[in-house]
Design an enzyme around this catalytic site. Sequence first.
Site, mmCIF file in Angstrom:
data_model
loop_
_atom_site.group_PDB
_atom_site.id
_atom_site.type_symbol
_atom_site.label_atom_id
_atom_site.label_comp_id
_atom_site.label_asym_id
_atom_site.label_seq_id
_atom_site.Cartn_x
_atom_site.Cartn_y
_atom_site.Cartn_z
ATOM 1 N N ARG A 1 0.832 -1.198 0.000
ATOM 2 C CA ARG A 1 0.000 0.000 0.000
ATOM 3 C C ARG A 1 0.873 1.257 0.000
ATOM 4 O O ARG A 1 2.068 1.212 0.291
ATOM 5 C CB ARG A 1 -0.906 0.014 1.233
ATOM 6 C CG ARG A 1 -2.024 -0.998 1.197
ATOM 7 C CD ARG A 1 -2.791 -1.040 2.517
ATOM 8 N NE ARG A 1 -2.001 -1.635 3.591
ATOM 9 C CZ ARG A 1 -2.422 -1.756 4.852
ATOM 10 N NH1 ARG A 1 -3.612 -1.303 5.184
ATOM 11 N NH2 ARG A 1 -1.656 -2.320 5.772
ATOM 12 N N LYS B 1 1.762 2.066 7.317
ATOM 13 C CA LYS B 1 2.062 1.257 8.496
ATOM 14 C C LYS B 1 3.011 1.984 9.429
ATOM 15 O O LYS B 1 3.713 2.921 9.056
ATOM 16 C CB LYS B 1 2.674 -0.089 8.081
ATOM 17 C CG LYS B 1 1.683 -1.017 7.401
ATOM 18 C CD LYS B 1 0.476 -1.333 8.283
ATOM 19 C CE LYS B 1 0.837 -2.191 9.484
ATOM 20 N NZ LYS B 1 -0.356 -2.464 10.339
ATOM 21 N N TYR C 1 -1.003 4.689 10.454
ATOM 22 C CA TYR C 1 -1.451 3.727 11.451
ATOM 23 C C TYR C 1 -0.280 3.477 12.389
ATOM 24 O O TYR C 1 0.835 3.158 11.936
ATOM 25 C CB TYR C 1 -1.859 2.399 10.799
ATOM 26 C CG TYR C 1 -3.180 2.441 10.065
ATOM 27 C CD1 TYR C 1 -4.368 2.712 10.742
ATOM 28 C CD2 TYR C 1 -3.242 2.202 8.699
ATOM 29 C CE1 TYR C 1 -5.583 2.754 10.071
ATOM 30 C CE2 TYR C 1 -4.444 2.235 8.017
ATOM 31 C CZ TYR C 1 -5.613 2.509 8.710
ATOM 32 O OH TYR C 1 -6.807 2.549 8.039
ATOM 33 N N HIS D 1 -0.757 1.845 15.988
ATOM 34 C CA HIS D 1 -1.001 0.660 16.817
ATOM 35 C C HIS D 1 0.033 0.565 17.935
ATOM 36 O O HIS D 1 0.659 -0.481 18.153
ATOM 37 C CB HIS D 1 -1.000 -0.604 15.950
ATOM 38 C CG HIS D 1 -2.061 -0.617 14.889
ATOM 39 N ND1 HIS D 1 -3.412 -0.679 15.202
ATOM 40 C CD2 HIS D 1 -1.987 -0.558 13.537
ATOM 41 C CE1 HIS D 1 -4.122 -0.667 14.081
ATOM 42 N NE2 HIS D 1 -3.287 -0.591 13.066
ATOM 43 N N GLU E 1 -5.894 5.162 13.508
ATOM 44 C CA GLU E 1 -6.838 4.244 14.171
ATOM 45 C C GLU E 1 -7.485 4.808 15.432
ATOM 46 O O GLU E 1 -8.437 4.219 15.948
ATOM 47 C CB GLU E 1 -6.148 2.909 14.494
ATOM 48 C CG GLU E 1 -5.168 2.931 15.652
ATOM 49 C CD GLU E 1 -3.767 3.337 15.240
ATOM 50 O OE1 GLU E 1 -2.857 3.248 16.094
ATOM 51 O OE2 GLU E 1 -3.569 3.746 14.076
ATOM 52 N N ILE F 1 -17.125 -3.365 12.723
ATOM 53 C CA ILE F 1 -16.928 -3.286 11.278
ATOM 54 C C ILE F 1 -16.276 -4.557 10.740
ATOM 55 O O ILE F 1 -16.715 -5.118 9.723
ATOM 56 C CB ILE F 1 -16.064 -2.061 10.910
ATOM 57 C CG1 ILE F 1 -16.741 -0.762 11.386
ATOM 58 C CG2 ILE F 1 -15.839 -2.012 9.399
ATOM 59 C CD1 ILE F 1 -18.097 -0.502 10.768
ATOM 60 N N ARG G 1 -25.939 -3.457 19.287
ATOM 61 C CA ARG G 1 -25.249 -3.936 18.090
ATOM 62 C C ARG G 1 -25.799 -5.294 17.658
ATOM 63 O O ARG G 1 -25.948 -5.557 16.457
ATOM 64 C CB ARG G 1 -23.742 -4.051 18.361
ATOM 65 C CG ARG G 1 -22.917 -4.373 17.109
ATOM 66 C CD ARG G 1 -22.958 -3.238 16.108
ATOM 67 N NE ARG G 1 -22.285 -3.597 14.861
ATOM 68 C CZ ARG G 1 -22.193 -2.780 13.804
ATOM 69 N NH1 ARG G 1 -22.718 -1.573 13.853
ATOM 70 N NH2 ARG G 1 -21.579 -3.177 12.704
ATOM 71 N N SER H 1 -21.427 -12.007 24.254
ATOM 72 C CA SER H 1 -20.024 -12.384 24.434
ATOM 73 C C SER H 1 -19.690 -12.454 25.915
ATOM 74 O O SER H 1 -19.613 -11.433 26.600
ATOM 75 C CB SER H 1 -19.110 -11.367 23.731
ATOM 76 O OG SER H 1 -17.761 -11.738 23.863
ATOM 77 N N LEU I 1 -12.038 -4.929 18.875
ATOM 78 C CA LEU I 1 -11.234 -3.709 18.889
ATOM 79 C C LEU I 1 -11.652 -2.825 20.054
ATOM 80 O O LEU I 1 -12.831 -2.571 20.267
ATOM 81 C CB LEU I 1 -11.414 -2.921 17.584
ATOM 82 C CG LEU I 1 -10.751 -1.537 17.561
ATOM 83 C CD1 LEU I 1 -9.240 -1.671 17.505
ATOM 84 C CD2 LEU I 1 -11.255 -0.689 16.404
ATOM 85 N N ALA J 1 -7.293 -8.886 15.097
ATOM 86 C CA ALA J 1 -6.825 -7.962 16.138
ATOM 87 C C ALA J 1 -5.340 -8.097 16.430
ATOM 88 O O ALA J 1 -4.843 -7.483 17.374
ATOM 89 C CB ALA J 1 -7.626 -8.191 17.426
ATOM 90 N N ASP K 1 -2.779 -6.787 15.135
ATOM 91 C CA ASP K 1 -2.003 -5.545 15.148
ATOM 92 C C ASP K 1 -2.206 -4.756 16.434
ATOM 93 O O ASP K 1 -1.487 -3.794 16.702
ATOM 94 C CB ASP K 1 -2.306 -4.674 13.917
ATOM 95 C CG ASP K 1 -3.777 -4.413 13.710
ATOM 96 O OD1 ASP K 1 -4.577 -4.736 14.608
ATOM 97 O OD2 ASP K 1 -4.144 -3.893 12.643
ATOM 98 N N ARG L 1 2.515 -14.703 18.065
ATOM 99 C CA ARG L 1 3.486 -14.116 17.155
ATOM 100 C C ARG L 1 2.745 -13.455 15.994
ATOM 101 O O ARG L 1 1.607 -13.803 15.698
ATOM 102 C CB ARG L 1 4.441 -15.177 16.636
ATOM 103 C CG ARG L 1 3.837 -16.116 15.603
ATOM 104 C CD ARG L 1 4.613 -17.408 15.425
ATOM 105 N NE ARG L 1 4.370 -18.338 16.531
ATOM 106 C CZ ARG L 1 4.709 -19.623 16.487
ATOM 107 N NH1 ARG L 1 5.308 -20.107 15.425
ATOM 108 N NH2 ARG L 1 4.448 -20.406 17.509
ATOM 109 N N VAL M 1 -1.502 -12.425 10.358
ATOM 110 C CA VAL M 1 -0.878 -11.379 9.537
ATOM 111 C C VAL M 1 -1.405 -10.015 9.989
ATOM 112 O O VAL M 1 -2.614 -9.790 10.022
ATOM 113 C CB VAL M 1 -1.166 -11.605 8.039
ATOM 114 C CG1 VAL M 1 -0.602 -10.460 7.205
ATOM 115 C CG2 VAL M 1 -0.583 -12.940 7.582
#
Length: 371
Positions: free
Chosen positions: A15, A75, A94, A96, A118, A178, A203, A220, A240, A268, A270, A280, A299
């Site tokens: 990106r 990133k 972003y 994080h 974010e 989302i 929601r 939940s 999130l 989640a 990141d 990891r 990822v």
Amino acid sequence: MIVGLPKEIKKQEYRVALTPAGAGMLARQGHEVIVQEGAGVGSGFADEEYAQAGATLVAGPEAVWEKAELIVKVKEPLPEEFGFFRAGQLLFTYLHLAAAVPLAKALTERQVTAIAYETMQAPNGTLPLLTPMSEVAGRMSVQEGAKYLEAFHGGRGVLLGGVPGVPPADVIIIGGGIVGTNAAKMAIGLGANVVVLEKNGDRMRYLDDVFQGRLRTLTSNPHNIASAVRKADLLIGAVLVPGARAPRLVTEEMVKTMKKGAVIVDVAIDQGGSIETIDRVTTHENPVYEKHGVIHYAVANMPGAVPRTSTLALTNVTIDFVLLLAANGFRKAVEASPMLGLGVNVHRGAVTHRQVAEAVGFPYTPLDGLL
């Protein structure tokens, strides 16, 4: 203002934070735009397009970071970029930081003003600059999960939608925001049996209304999560908490109860991950690993796999704020836009976002006192 666009260096991140059209908008307003050669190639934007838009092309990242007053990225900076930081420089990307303490330390020590896409929150509570990437990641989570359910990739050999006479797969989504909503759209479209776990009653009512009974919602809580996880063919973590580390909702003991060859995709990751066995961060090159007989996909830059779509979706929502910062400077821009102010994570050596400060263990300093 001098605006810099370096090439992303995260592995297999294609990106780019500014399109040629965006560079042209800045140039027409009198700003200088410095673009590292090849920055947009991964998203299908040639260097010539930036040059035609009025940007100046440079060979390496040093020239971008050294001269630019405002750096725009996709990133978070990696350790090899920390040496480029300088006091008073604006960084818009972003971040994080909840899962990146060394980066938080470098930004504060170097006195960089860092604004995170974010944590920019609108008055209605939405996160407009995170939303498009959450939409992409939510849709991709099902796409990738379906792939790794194939026996060839170590999965159970289950087709999400089943076929006549054979039941569909069970897709369990934790979080109905989302990411979760977009994951549900994809999973339902493929014919899967979908359950969404969400703690917000309003929601859940929204999801029930929108999907008209084509998915089930569950409150939940640990009991319901444990029961749902046990049944999952594909488990998607879609939780999130803005600015904060993701809560660990699925324990290792729960994962041990899953079917052999089931797949977990934790969107989640990141923000630290919501699945305890996601220990990891993986890459697009090596996206999965196996633990307790379950395939784990972790990822952190999922939208980077579809860079053309992701870049256009992201820059659609960031360009107005880039223009605002460039035209007005930092102080006037945050005074004019409270949402931009909520995006400020670090300023003048202090962490200025409460949830981020708590996550990284730094003192919290309100931004108002530093302006």
